[in-house]
Design a protein around this motif. Structure first.
Motif, PDB file in Angstrom:
ATOM      1  N   TYR A  61      28.189 -11.692 -22.415  1.00  0.00           N
ATOM      2  CA  TYR A  61      28.003 -11.923 -23.848  1.00  0.00           C
ATOM      3  C   TYR A  61      29.233 -11.470 -24.619  1.00  0.00           C
ATOM      4  O   TYR A  61      29.720 -10.357 -24.440  1.00  0.00           O
ATOM      5  CB  TYR A  61      26.757 -11.166 -24.318  1.00  0.00           C
ATOM      6  N   MET A  62      29.739 -12.338 -25.500  1.00  0.00           N
ATOM      7  CA  MET A  62      31.000 -12.090 -26.192  1.00  0.00           C
ATOM      8  C   MET A  62      30.829 -11.559 -27.606  1.00  0.00           C
ATOM      9  O   MET A  62      31.805 -11.336 -28.308  1.00  0.00           O
ATOM     10  CB  MET A  62      31.830 -13.381 -26.210  1.00  0.00           C
ATOM     11  N   GLY A  63      29.572 -11.393 -28.057  1.00  0.00           N
ATOM     12  CA  GLY A  63      29.339 -10.898 -29.411  1.00  0.00           C
ATOM     13  C   GLY A  63      29.062 -12.033 -30.383  1.00  0.00           C
ATOM     14  O   GLY A  63      29.438 -13.190 -30.157  1.00  0.00           O
ATOM     15  N   GLU A  64      28.399 -11.712 -31.476  1.00  0.00           N
ATOM     16  CA  GLU A  64      27.976 -12.734 -32.430  1.00  0.00           C
ATOM     17  C   GLU A  64      29.141 -13.528 -33.011  1.00  0.00           C
ATOM     18  O   GLU A  64      29.017 -14.718 -33.307  1.00  0.00           O
ATOM     19  CB  GLU A  64      27.180 -12.096 -33.576  1.00  0.00           C
ATOM     20  N   ASP A  65      30.277 -12.876 -33.187  1.00  0.00           N
ATOM     21  CA  ASP A  65      31.403 -13.548 -33.833  1.00  0.00           C
ATOM     22  C   ASP A  65      32.170 -14.473 -32.894  1.00  0.00           C
ATOM     23  O   ASP A  65      32.952 -15.311 -33.354  1.00  0.00           O
ATOM     24  CB  ASP A  65      32.368 -12.516 -34.421  1.00  0.00           C
ATOM     25  N   LYS A  66      31.933 -14.356 -31.561  1.00  0.00           N
ATOM     26  CA  LYS A  66      32.668 -15.181 -30.610  1.00  0.00           C
ATOM     27  C   LYS A  66      31.775 -16.102 -29.783  1.00  0.00           C
ATOM     28  O   LYS A  66      32.279 -17.060 -29.185  1.00  0.00           O
ATOM     29  CB  LYS A  66      33.479 -14.298 -29.663  1.00  0.00           C
ATOM     30  N   GLU A  67      30.491 -15.829 -29.732  1.00  0.00           N
ATOM     31  CA  GLU A  67      29.577 -16.634 -28.917  1.00  0.00           C
ATOM     32  C   GLU A  67      29.282 -17.932 -29.652  1.00  0.00           C
ATOM     33  O   GLU A  67      28.639 -17.940 -30.704  1.00  0.00           O
ATOM     34  CB  GLU A  67      28.289 -15.852 -28.664  1.00  0.00           C
ATOM     35  N   TYR A  68      29.770 -19.054 -29.104  1.00  0.00           N
ATOM     36  CA  TYR A  68      29.707 -20.304 -29.867  1.00  0.00           C
ATOM     37  C   TYR A  68      28.288 -20.787 -30.128  1.00  0.00           C
ATOM     38  O   TYR A  68      28.012 -21.406 -31.162  1.00  0.00           O
ATOM     39  CB  TYR A  68      30.551 -21.401 -29.204  1.00  0.00           C
ATOM     40  N   LEU A  69      27.345 -20.507 -29.224  1.00  0.00           N
ATOM     41  CA  LEU A  69      25.962 -20.911 -29.480  1.00  0.00           C
ATOM     42  C   LEU A  69      25.355 -20.106 -30.631  1.00  0.00           C
ATOM     43  O   LEU A  69      24.550 -20.638 -31.405  1.00  0.00           O
ATOM     44  CB  LEU A  69      25.111 -20.744 -28.222  1.00  0.00           C
ATOM     45  N   VAL A  70      25.749 -18.851 -30.761  1.00  0.00           N
ATOM     46  CA  VAL A  70      25.282 -18.059 -31.899  1.00  0.00           C
ATOM     47  C   VAL A  70      25.859 -18.615 -33.192  1.00  0.00           C
ATOM     48  O   VAL A  70      25.151 -18.773 -34.197  1.00  0.00           O
ATOM     49  CB  VAL A  70      25.661 -16.569 -31.727  1.00  0.00           C
ATOM     50  N   GLN A  71      27.152 -18.927 -33.179  1.00  0.00           N
ATOM     51  CA  GLN A  71      27.787 -19.479 -34.368  1.00  0.00           C
ATOM     52  C   GLN A  71      27.168 -20.818 -34.764  1.00  0.00           C
ATOM     53  O   GLN A  71      26.900 -21.074 -35.945  1.00  0.00           O
ATOM     54  CB  GLN A  71      29.295 -19.639 -34.128  1.00  0.00           C
ATOM     55  N   TYR A  72      26.942 -21.668 -33.778  1.00  0.00           N
ATOM     56  CA  TYR A  72      26.303 -22.963 -34.045  1.00  0.00           C
ATOM     57  C   TYR A  72      24.923 -22.767 -34.657  1.00  0.00           C
ATOM     58  O   TYR A  72      24.553 -23.439 -35.630  1.00  0.00           O
ATOM     59  CB  TYR A  72      26.202 -23.768 -32.754  1.00  0.00           C
ATOM     60  N   THR A  73      24.141 -21.846 -34.089  1.00  0.00           N
ATOM     61  CA  THR A  73      22.765 -21.644 -34.539  1.00  0.00           C
ATOM     62  C   THR A  73      22.728 -21.087 -35.955  1.00  0.00           C
ATOM     63  O   THR A  73      21.893 -21.502 -36.780  1.00  0.00           O
ATOM     64  CB  THR A  73      22.022 -20.709 -33.572  1.00  0.00           C
ATOM     65  N   LYS A  74      23.596 -20.167 -36.262  1.00  0.00           N
ATOM     66  CA  LYS A  74      23.653 -19.627 -37.624  1.00  0.00           C
ATOM     67  C   LYS A  74      23.988 -20.724 -38.636  1.00  0.00           C
ATOM     68  O   LYS A  74      23.395 -20.782 -39.722  1.00  0.00           O
ATOM     69  CB  LYS A  74      24.696 -18.512 -37.698  1.00  0.00           C
TER      70      LYS A  74
END
Length: 256
Positions: A180-193
């Motif tokens: 896990y790369m963290g919220e600021d680098k994880e592209y699926l997290v960024q997409y979902t936000k």
């Protein structure tokens, strides 16, 4: 009336030439499905259940008989089985629908389950803007390229696909995905936000693809899960209509 559970899992990569325990792995997956069949209303398979799958008009890859037979048993019992194509099984067309009664999905799905709004997808191509990845992905999805590939004899095309998949896995350290790369680098997290800003009523975002386990609250209402894999983690999501949990399957039992 007692509600039955919803089960969600992904990324078994059955048949992978990079996995030494592939026969035991398939048997373990089948035992899990057999264990839940009486408790399940639906099973969602979020893609890459096969390491490489390609269908010709009259031919499909050999093997996987235990898994395919169990899917057929589930659908014969009235359990809905939903299959999302991933980046290793893009070329899955109608065989599982016709022979196993599976419901196919080739795009992300938004669905109401027991009054909760779910957004489910394999996860590849969502927020990942790497030019090389997007070029290869567009080529794999191109119908002309697919027709040209279909002209190869399965002996050579299956060898090519399984070799490509093995190389893709083995070029990573220990054959594992990055942690896990963290919220600021994880592209699926960024997409979902970003998606959540225009779809605030989604309760649960569920993804495969990354081979990590993540359970993240994005707002007071919305929760995101990346559900691991069925190579080393044997993890899955279960939803009983009120509670949702990310669990790991251990032979004979489950643990959180």
């Amino acid at each position: 009336m007692l509600r039955k559970n919803i089960y969600i899992l992904s990324d078994a990569h059955l048949g992978s030439w990079a996995i030494d325990h592939k026969r035991q792995q398939e048997r373990r997956l089948v035992r899990f499905l057999d264990n839940i069949k009486e408790k399940a209303s639906a099973v969602y398979l979020l893609g890459d259940m096969f390491d490489f799958w390609y269908e010709w008009r009259f031919t499909v890859p050999k093997g996987y008989t235990r898994f395919l037979g169990k899917l057929s048993e589930l659908t014969d019992m009235g359990v809905e089985v939903h299959y999302f194509t991933g980046n290793h099984d893009i070329w899955m067309f109608s065989y599982l629908e016709r022979e196993c009664g599976v419901i196919m999905h080739r795009q992300p799905l938004t669905v109401d389950i027991y009054g909760k709004e779910f957004y489910m997808a394999h996860g590849d191509g969502l927020g990942d803007n790497d030019p090389k990845f997007r070029f290869i992905r567009s080529m794999f999805h191109n119908r002309t390229c697919q027709r040209l590939f279909s002209m190869l004899h399965p002996r050579w095309s299956m060898w090519f696909g399984l070799t490509w998949a093995k190389h893709s896995r083995m070029k990573r350290k220990d054959g594992l995905e990055p942690p896990y790369m963290g919220e600021d680098k994880e592209y699926l997290v960024q997409y979902t936000k970003e998606y959540l800003t225009t779809h605030p009523n989604i309760d649960y975002f569920i993804y495969g693809h990354r081979h990590i386990q993540l359970d993240l609250m994005l707002s007071k209402r919305s929760r995101m899960m990346i559900i691991g894999d069925w190579i080393t983690q044997f993890s899955y999501v279960v939803f009983d209509g009120e509670n949702i949990r990310l669990e790991e399957y251990v032979e004979g039992e489950s643990k959180v």
